[in-house]
Design an enzyme around this catalytic site. Structure first.
Site, PDB file in Angstrom:
ATOM      1  N   TYR A 187       0.919  -1.268   0.177  1.00 52.09           N
ATOM      2  CA  TYR A 187       0.082   0.012  -0.060  1.00 52.09           C
ATOM      3  C   TYR A 187       0.964   1.080   0.034  1.00 52.09           C
ATOM      4  O   TYR A 187       1.804   1.193   0.780  1.00 52.09           O
ATOM      5  CB  TYR A 187      -0.913   0.000   1.116  1.00 52.09           C
ATOM      6  CG  TYR A 187      -2.495  -0.127   0.606  1.00 52.09           C
ATOM      7  CD1 TYR A 187      -2.956   1.252   0.216  1.00 52.09           C
ATOM      8  CD2 TYR A 187      -3.090  -1.090   0.797  1.00 52.09           C
ATOM      9  CE1 TYR A 187      -4.225   1.184  -0.465  1.00 52.09           C
ATOM     10  CE2 TYR A 187      -4.536  -0.941   0.349  1.00 52.09           C
ATOM     11  CZ  TYR A 187      -4.869  -0.013  -0.270  1.00 52.09           C
ATOM     12  OH  TYR A 187      -6.227   0.117  -0.739  1.00 52.09           O
TER      13      TYR A 187
ATOM     14  N   GLU B 113      -0.293   4.867  -0.444  1.00 55.08           N
ATOM     15  CA  GLU B 113      -1.031   6.164  -0.886  1.00 55.08           C
ATOM     16  C   GLU B 113      -0.029   7.323  -0.861  1.00 55.08           C
ATOM     17  O   GLU B 113       0.706   7.432   0.119  1.00 55.08           O
ATOM     18  CB  GLU B 113      -2.000   6.632   0.092  1.00 55.08           C
ATOM     19  CG  GLU B 113      -3.387   5.596  -0.241  1.00 55.08           C
ATOM     20  CD  GLU B 113      -4.557   5.590   0.799  1.00 55.08           C
ATOM     21  OE1 GLU B 113      -4.417   6.671   1.725  1.00 55.08           O
ATOM     22  OE2 GLU B 113      -5.539   4.896   0.552  1.00 55.08           O
TER      23      GLU B 113
ATOM     24  N   ASP C 108      -5.964  12.747 -25.981  1.00 56.66           N
ATOM     25  CA  ASP C 108      -6.228  11.173 -25.400  1.00 56.66           C
ATOM     26  C   ASP C 108      -5.769  10.387 -26.380  1.00 56.66           C
ATOM     27  O   ASP C 108      -6.185  10.065 -27.500  1.00 56.66           O
ATOM     28  CB  ASP C 108      -7.841  10.810 -25.056  1.00 56.66           C
ATOM     29  CG  ASP C 108      -8.032   9.539 -24.738  1.00 56.66           C
ATOM     30  OD1 ASP C 108      -7.205   8.711 -24.721  1.00 56.66           O
ATOM     31  OD2 ASP C 108      -9.272   9.178 -24.148  1.00 56.66           O
TER      32      ASP C 108
ATOM     33  N   THR D   8      -3.678   5.289 -22.138  1.00 54.87           N
ATOM     34  CA  THR D   8      -3.483   3.858 -21.455  1.00 54.87           C
ATOM     35  C   THR D   8      -2.335   3.414 -21.781  1.00 54.87           C
ATOM     36  O   THR D   8      -1.567   3.721 -22.799  1.00 54.87           O
ATOM     37  CB  THR D   8      -4.593   2.889 -21.936  1.00 54.87           C
ATOM     38  OG1 THR D   8      -4.618   2.960 -23.436  1.00 54.87           O
ATOM     39  CG2 THR D   8      -6.072   3.458 -21.633  1.00 54.87           C
TER      40      THR D   8
ATOM     41  N   LYS E  76      -2.360  -0.583 -24.611  1.00 53.16           N
ATOM     42  CA  LYS E  76      -2.799  -0.801 -26.248  1.00 53.16           C
ATOM     43  C   LYS E  76      -1.734  -0.712 -27.134  1.00 53.16           C
ATOM     44  O   LYS E  76      -0.661  -1.801 -26.823  1.00 53.16           O
ATOM     45  CB  LYS E  76      -3.853   0.255 -26.456  1.00 53.16           C
ATOM     46  CG  LYS E  76      -5.324   0.165 -25.614  1.00 53.16           C
ATOM     47  CD  LYS E  76      -6.130   1.361 -25.946  1.00 53.16           C
ATOM     48  CE  LYS E  76      -7.281   1.181 -24.975  1.00 53.16           C
ATOM     49  NZ  LYS E  76      -8.407   2.253 -25.012  1.00 53.16           N
TER      50      LYS E  76
ATOM     51  N   ARG F 147      -2.227  -3.366 -18.117  1.00 51.74           N
ATOM     52  CA  ARG F 147      -3.471  -2.472 -17.974  1.00 51.74           C
ATOM     53  C   ARG F 147      -3.527  -1.253 -17.048  1.00 51.74           C
ATOM     54  O   ARG F 147      -3.136  -1.639 -15.651  1.00 51.74           O
ATOM     55  CB  ARG F 147      -4.703  -3.242 -17.770  1.00 51.74           C
ATOM     56  CG  ARG F 147      -4.864  -4.480 -18.561  1.00 51.74           C
ATOM     57  CD  ARG F 147      -6.259  -5.122 -18.339  1.00 51.74           C
ATOM     58  NE  ARG F 147      -7.288  -4.247 -19.140  1.00 51.74           N
ATOM     59  CZ  ARG F 147      -7.286  -4.401 -20.484  1.00 51.74           C
ATOM     60  NH1 ARG F 147      -6.651  -5.191 -21.097  1.00 51.74           N
ATOM     61  NH2 ARG F 147      -8.048  -3.590 -21.114  1.00 51.74           N
TER      62      ARG F 147
END
Ligand SMILES: *Cc1c(COP(=O)(O)O)cnc(C)c1O
Length: 415
Positions: A51, A53, A197, A223, A226, A232
Site C-alpha cells: 500500500y 497512498e 487522449d 492507456t 494498447k 492495463r
C-alpha cells in the site's frame, strides 16, 4: 504456475485455455496486444502486496524504500519518452484517468468537446451514458459524411458556438491522423484547454509514425495497454502548470493506493518502448494495417474513409449484405477475433451496427507481415461470404491455427 494449479485448478485451467486461445487465433481487436514476458513478470510480482497512498517522498505509509524508486523510474521514463514536463502513472485505467483530468481542470457543468462516440470517439469524452456526460456538459463533433474525416472548419464553428472549457482529441475507431496543431489553434481561439487522449496511438507516437501532441496539448492521457504494449493502466502527462491539480485529482481526489505492480510493469514497458526495436514495431503496425486495408479493398470490402493511416481499419459491411454482429461472430468461429462497431452515420443501432473494427498491433507483435495480412484478408473474405456455414468456418479456423503456430506470441509459454 504450479502453485496456482494446485490451489485452484479451475482458474488455472481457464487461464491456460485463454493462453491457448491467444496463441491459436488471429487477434485483430485494435486495443489489444501481447505484452512481453518481462511486463507479465512485473505485473505478477510481490508489489501487489504493498500500500502506498501518496506520491514518492510524500507517502502516507512507511515501507516505501523500493516502491518510491519504482514509481520515480516510471515517471522519469514517461517524461523522457513523451517529452513532457510532468507525468502521473497512478491512474487505474483510461476512463478514470480522463475523469481525473476533468476533475482537475473543470468545474461541474463546464463543457467538454470530444468526438462523438458513434463517429469513433470514446465514452469518456462526454457521451451521455458516461458520468463525463452527466457531471459535465458535452458538445460533440463528428466526421464528414462523405470523407469520414474530421472537418476542422466544423470543429472550429462548434467550438465558437459551444465555448468548451476543454477540447478532447482521440478516439477508438478513427483510422486517420490527428492534427494536434490545428486543434490547439482552435482551443486557443476559444480559451479552451486541449486534452490529447492518445490511448490507441501512444505506441505509434513514441515509435515516430504518428504526429506528436506534446508541443500542442496541455494534457496528454494514455492507456498503457494498447499499442504501447504495457500492463492495463493509464498515465496523465501535462505541462508543469497543471501538475499539482492533476496529481491532487488522481490522489486523493479519485483514488486510494496506486497499483504498484502495474506501475513497475509500466516502467518496463516504457523502457521497451524507448528501443529502436519498438520503432520498427510501430512502423510495421502501420504498414500491416495499410496492407490489410488494401487487400480488403481488393476483395470488395468498403472501408470507412477509404483506408487507414494508423493501426486500425473500420469496415462497413453493408455492401456485403451481412450485419456487423453476424460478421464478427462468423469471423470469431473462423478463429479471427475482432469486434462489431458502428460506422459514421450508421443507419443501424449501436448494439447491432453495420461495421467491423480491426487492428494490427497484436498480429504485428507476433511478427506477422504482408504475406500474412493477405492471407487474413482471404480468410475474412471467405468467412464473411459464408457467414452461418459452420462447417466452412470451422475449416478456416483450423487453417488459422496452423498459421498462428508458426508465429510464437510474446509472453506466452506455449507455441
Ligand atoms: C481505451 C480508451 C480509453 C479507456 O481506457 P480503459 O482503460 O478501457 O478505461 C479512453 N480513451 C480512449 C481514446 C481509449 O481508446
Amino acid at each position: 504456475m504450479d502453485e496456482l494449479q494446485r490451489t485452484d485448478p479451475e482458474i488455472f485451467d481457464l487461464i491456460k485455455s485463454e493462453e491457448r486461445y491467444e496463441i491459436d487465433s488471429i487477434r485483430l481487436i485494435p486495443s489489444e496486444n501481447y505484452v512481453s514476458k518481462a511486463v507479465l513478470e512485473a505485473t505478477g510480482s510481490v508489489l501487489t502486496n504493498k500500500y502506498s497512498e501518496g506520491y514518492a517522498g510524500r507517502r502516507y505509509y512507511e515501507g516505501q524504500r523500493y516502491v518510491d524508486q519504482i514509481e520515480s523510474l516510471a515517471i522519469e521514463r514517461a517524461k523522457a519518452l513523451f517529452k513532457v514536463d510532468h507525468a502521473n502513472v497512478q491512474p487505474y485505467s483510461g476512463s478514470p484517468a480522463n475523469v481525473a483530468v476533468y476533475v482537475a481542470l473543470l468545474k461541474p457543468g463546464d463543457t467538454i468537446m470530444g468526438l462523438s462516440l458513434p463517429h469513433g470517439g470514446h465514452l469518456s469524452h462526454g457521451w451521455p451514458v458516461s458520468v463525463t456526460g452527466t457531471f459535465w456538459r458535452a458538445a460533440q463533433y463528428v466526421v464528414d459524411r462523405e470523407s469520414h474525416l474530421i472537418d476542422l472548419d466544423a470543429v472550429r464553428k462548434l467550438a465558437h458556438k459551444e465555448r468548451p472549457k476543454i477540447i478532447v482529441t482521440g478516439g477508438t475507431a478513427y483510422p486517420r491522423l490527428w492534427d494536434f496543431k490545428a486543434f490547439s489553434e482552435i482551443a486557443k481561439e476559444v480559451d479552451a484547454l486541449l486534452l490529447a487522449d492518445i490511448s490507441h496511438i501512444a505506441g505509434l507516437i513514441v515509435g515516430g509514425v504518428h504526429p506528436d501532441p506534446a508541443p500542442y496539448a496541455d494534457v496528454i492521457m494514455t492507456t498503457t495497454h494498447k499499442t504501447l504494449r504495457g500492463p492495463r493502466g493509464a498515465m496523465i502527462m501535462c505541462r508543469q502548470q497543471f501538475a499539482d491539480a492533476i496529481d491532487k485529482a488522481v490522489f486523493p481526489g479519485l483514488q486510494g493506493g496506486p497499483h504498484n505492480h502495474t506501475t513497475a510493469a509500466i516502467a518496463v514497458a516504457l523502457k521497451e518502448a524507448a528501443t529502436p526495436d519498438f520503432k520498427t514495431y510501430a512502423r510495421k503496425i502501420v504498414s500491416n494495417a495499410k496492407t490489410l486495408a488494401d487487400e480488403l479493398l481488393a476483395r470488395g470490402f468498403s472501408l470507412v474513409s477509404g483506408g487507414t493511416d494508423n493501426h486500425l481499419i473500420l469496415v462497413d459491411l453493408t455492401n456485403k449484405k451481412v450485419i456487423g454482429k453476424k460478421g464478427s461472430k462468423a469471423l470469431e468461429t473462423a478463429g479471427i477475433v475482432c469486434n462489431y462497431n458502428t460506422v459514421p452515420y450508421d443507419p443501424r443501432k449501436p448494439f447491432s451496427p453495420s461495421g467491423l473494427r480491426l487492428g494490427t498491433p497484436a498480429v504485428t507483435s507476433r511478427g506477422m507481415g504482408d504475406a500474412e495480412m493477405r492471407q487474413i484478408a482471404n480468410w475474412m473474405d471467405r468467412a464473411i461470404a459464408n457467414a452461418g456455414d459452420e462447417a466452412m468456418l470451422t475449416r478456416i479456423a483450423s487453417e488459422v491455427t496452423e498459421m498462428c503456430r508458426q508465429f510464437p506470441a510474446p509472453g506466452l509459454s506455449l507455441r
